[in-house]
Enzyme design. Structure first.
Site, PDB file in Angstrom:
ATOM      1  N   LYS A 108      -0.422  12.781  -7.158  1.00 39.25           N
ATOM      2  CA  LYS A 108      -1.158  12.059  -6.273  1.00 39.25           C
ATOM      3  C   LYS A 108      -0.659  12.102  -4.643  1.00 39.25           C
ATOM      4  CE  LYS A 108      -2.748   6.990  -6.081  1.00 39.25           C
ATOM      5  NZ  LYS A 108      -2.481   5.678  -6.811  1.00 39.25           N
ATOM      6  N   SER A 168      -7.188   3.345  -8.070  1.00 40.62           N
ATOM      7  CA  SER A 168      -6.925   4.280  -6.904  1.00 40.62           C
ATOM      8  C   SER A 168      -6.647   5.679  -7.213  1.00 40.62           C
ATOM      9  CB  SER A 168      -6.053   3.841  -5.948  1.00 40.62           C
ATOM     10  OG  SER A 168      -4.566   3.810  -6.346  1.00 40.62           O
ATOM     11  N   SER A 225      -4.204   1.037 -11.025  1.00 41.27           N
ATOM     12  CA  SER A 225      -4.538   2.148 -10.489  1.00 41.27           C
ATOM     13  C   SER A 225      -4.204   3.506 -11.226  1.00 41.27           C
ATOM     14  CB  SER A 225      -4.184   2.365  -9.044  1.00 41.27           C
ATOM     15  OG  SER A 225      -4.789   1.756  -8.093  1.00 41.27           O
TER      16      SER A 225
END
Lengths: 483, 95
Positions: A76, A151, A175
């Site tokens: 990420k 997210s 997330s």
């Protein structure tokens, strides 16, 4: 090969039936084909990836390979990684090439894992739909008109579309679990403090926790073995002896007590999601688990409490983006304050600005006790609910989100509506507990639905055990989108 | 509560985010909606409840006062928008 689990790929590498370089090339080729459609990656660097893969092959040839040496993964884009752009999905950091590695990245490198690229995300991890990225929305591979969740949407889509066997992710209010649910994959958010936050771009420091998304619970366990560990550079890292998170995977579920919080099955839950969760409960019962009714009476308060604490901490954390030491700086300005204001107006997107302003207000003179301290008191009540519930059960089970993935663009103008969809995930972060999302079915329109499992503090091994036993008996986690 | 245009301008100023005249109403509306959600907290009795900052309630650790980092000044300063002679440049602050 592309559909193999992390465990299977590690086995093939160990047996010598495939090299790390061959694996990396196969995934990079697939990313090249599919990323223009899905937008799951922000940065790719074929030369760097292949150099890492060749180094992993050399390490194996030298006889010093570990269990995951040579296996590819994606990070990420908020884990700092030396030599890679670390944008956090923001224009503010679009020019930021990290000069150091996050602890998680160090651990993955030490294990010999190979970086395929850096995944897209909501800006500064603020969002539940991945529409808040400076680099554009990520598309759900099951239906490109659906949001992938956020997210960690890029990480979840990369795993679901088989662009990587596994990806790192973070969870501040859901997330990891919510995009895992919407993309039909398995996600694990560990207990707060298990994975070091060192080198993770900070959003809300008392809630942020690194974790993983993968095809299976077993793969999550193998990754947590790599990622977890005490790190003195994170002041909230918990000092505990190392453990093998895969140790309980094979344990039968007979005698397991599963708590069903009645507040999670009340008004607001879509009948489709309820049906999927009930079917999963039936499966666990079949394996010998018993069901216990539990109550988390303060669940509804998790939304106001979270939307004070997270913006307050974000407002403080994001004050570092001032256009002085790194990141974006406005081209034209009259004086220092004008430089700050224009830099931040240009560098941040609408949702980030909103949350900074909410946080600034609740921390401003005269309001601190009424908002931040009040929210922290409610946070205690929420955590106490879980302590009480875990007196009568081993794991808590419920939905991840009230509905399957909603349509792209359908909630853009209504932040409050979007916040309300976080109702089942926020309290886990506020309490600091471990949580998972496990694929458990599909909505009528073909969009995946996940099951949430919540464990007691440091109960990751038990949680992974339950998820693994569920996956041995079901095949939701092996289903994949047609691409 | 309801935030006025002046309140929104003041918050934006405190947050060091430039907001245009055109944006201010829409931002005010959204902030008011969010505070509408947040205000639900105020109805809850939290007398005698200890605020919770960290799930494990751990104490912050101390460390030895020793040099642990290497000098990487050049690598870090290379990231800055404007530098000179090892210093970060900003507009003049003191006349």
């Amino acid at each position: 090969m592309i559909n193999a689990s992390l465990k299977a790929l590690a086995g093939q590498l160990a047996a010598g039936t495939v090299s790390s370089e061959e694996l990396a090339r196969a995934y990079l080729d697939r990313i090249e084909t599919l990323n223009p459609l899905l937008n799951a990656f922000i940065s790719l660097d074929r030369d760097k990836t292949l150099a890492e893969a060749r180094a992993a092959d050399a390490r194996r040839a030298a006889g010093s390979a570990g269990p995951l040496t040579g296996v590819p993964l994606a990070h990420k884009d908020l884990f700092c990684q030396q030599g890679w752009k670390t944008s956090c999905g923001s224009r503010m950091l679009d020019n930021f090439v990290s000069p150091y590695d996050a602890h998680v990245v160090e651990q993955c490198k030490a294990a010999g894992m190979v970086t395929l690229g850096r995944t897209n995300m909501d800006e500064f991890a603020m969002g539940s739909s991945n529409e808040n990225s400076w680099y554009g929305p990520v598309k759900n591979p099951w239906d490109v008109n659906a949001i992938p969740g956020g997210s960690s949407g890029g990480s979840a889509v990369a795993v679901a579309a088989r662009l990587t066997p596994v990806a790192t992710a973070t969870d501040t209010g859901g997330s990891i679990r919510q995009p895992a649910s919407h993309c039909g994959i398995t996600g694990l958010k560990p207990t707060y403090g298990v994975v070091s936050r060192y080198g993770m771009v900070a959003f809300a420091s008392s809630l942020d926790q690194g974790g993983v998304v993968a095809q299976t619970a077993e793969d999550c366990a193998l990754m947590l073995n790599v990622m977890a560990g005490f790190d003195k550079r994170d002041s909230t890292s918990v000092e505990r002896a190392a453990e093998d998170y895969a140790r309980d995977l094979a344990r039968p579920l007979a005698g397991l007590k599963v708590g069903l919080p009645r507040e999670y099955f009340a008004e607001g839950l879509s009948p489709e999601v309820a049906r999927v969760v009930e079917a999963a409960v039936a499966e666990l019962k079949k394996q010998g688990a018993t069901v216990v009714d539990v109550s988390l009476p303060n669940t509804a308060l998790s939304i106001p409490s979270y939307y004070v604490i997270a913006p307050a901490e974000a407002s403080s954390n994001l004050s570092r983006y001032d256009g002085v030491r790194y990141g974006h700086r406005a081209a034209e300005y009259a004086d220092l304050v004008d430089m700050y204001e224009k830099t931040r107006a240009e560098g941040f997107g609408a949702e980030v600005k909103r949350r900074i302003m909410v946080g600034t207000y609740v921390l401003s003179h005269g309001y601190y006790d009424a908002y931040y301290i009040k929210a922290q008191k409610i946070r205690r009540l929420i955590a106490n609910d879980f302590v009480e519930a875990f007196k009568s059960c081993d794991v808590i089970l419920g939905p991840v989100a009230p509905t399957a993935a909603f349509d792209l663009g359908s909630m853009n103008n209504d932040p409050v509506e979007m916040y309300l969809s976080d109702i089942y995930t926020l309290s886990v972060n506020l309490a600091g507990l471990p949580g998972m999302s496990v694929p458990a079915g599909f909505a009528a329109n073909g969009r995946p639905i996940g099951l949430q499992l919540i464990g007691n503090y440091f109960g990751e091994a038990r949680l992974l055990n339950v998820a693994h036993q569920f996956q041995l008996a079901t095949d939701w986690h092996t289903q994949q989108p047609a691409l | 509560m309801s935030l006025t245009q002046q309140d929104v301008a003041r918050i934006a100023k405190l947050a060091r985010i430039a907001v245009t005249e055109q944006e201010i109403d829409a931002i005010g509306q959204q902030l008011n909606d969010i505070f509408g959600l947040i205000e639900k907290m105020q109805a809850v009795n939290t007398d005698n409840v200890e605020p919770m900052a960290h799930p494990q309630d751990v104490a912050l650790r101390l460390r030895a006062d020793a040099v642990t980092e290497q000098d990487r000044r050049d690598a870090f300063m290379a990231l800055a928008p404007q530098t000179e002679a090892g210093l970060f440049l900003v507009p003049k602050v003191i006349e």
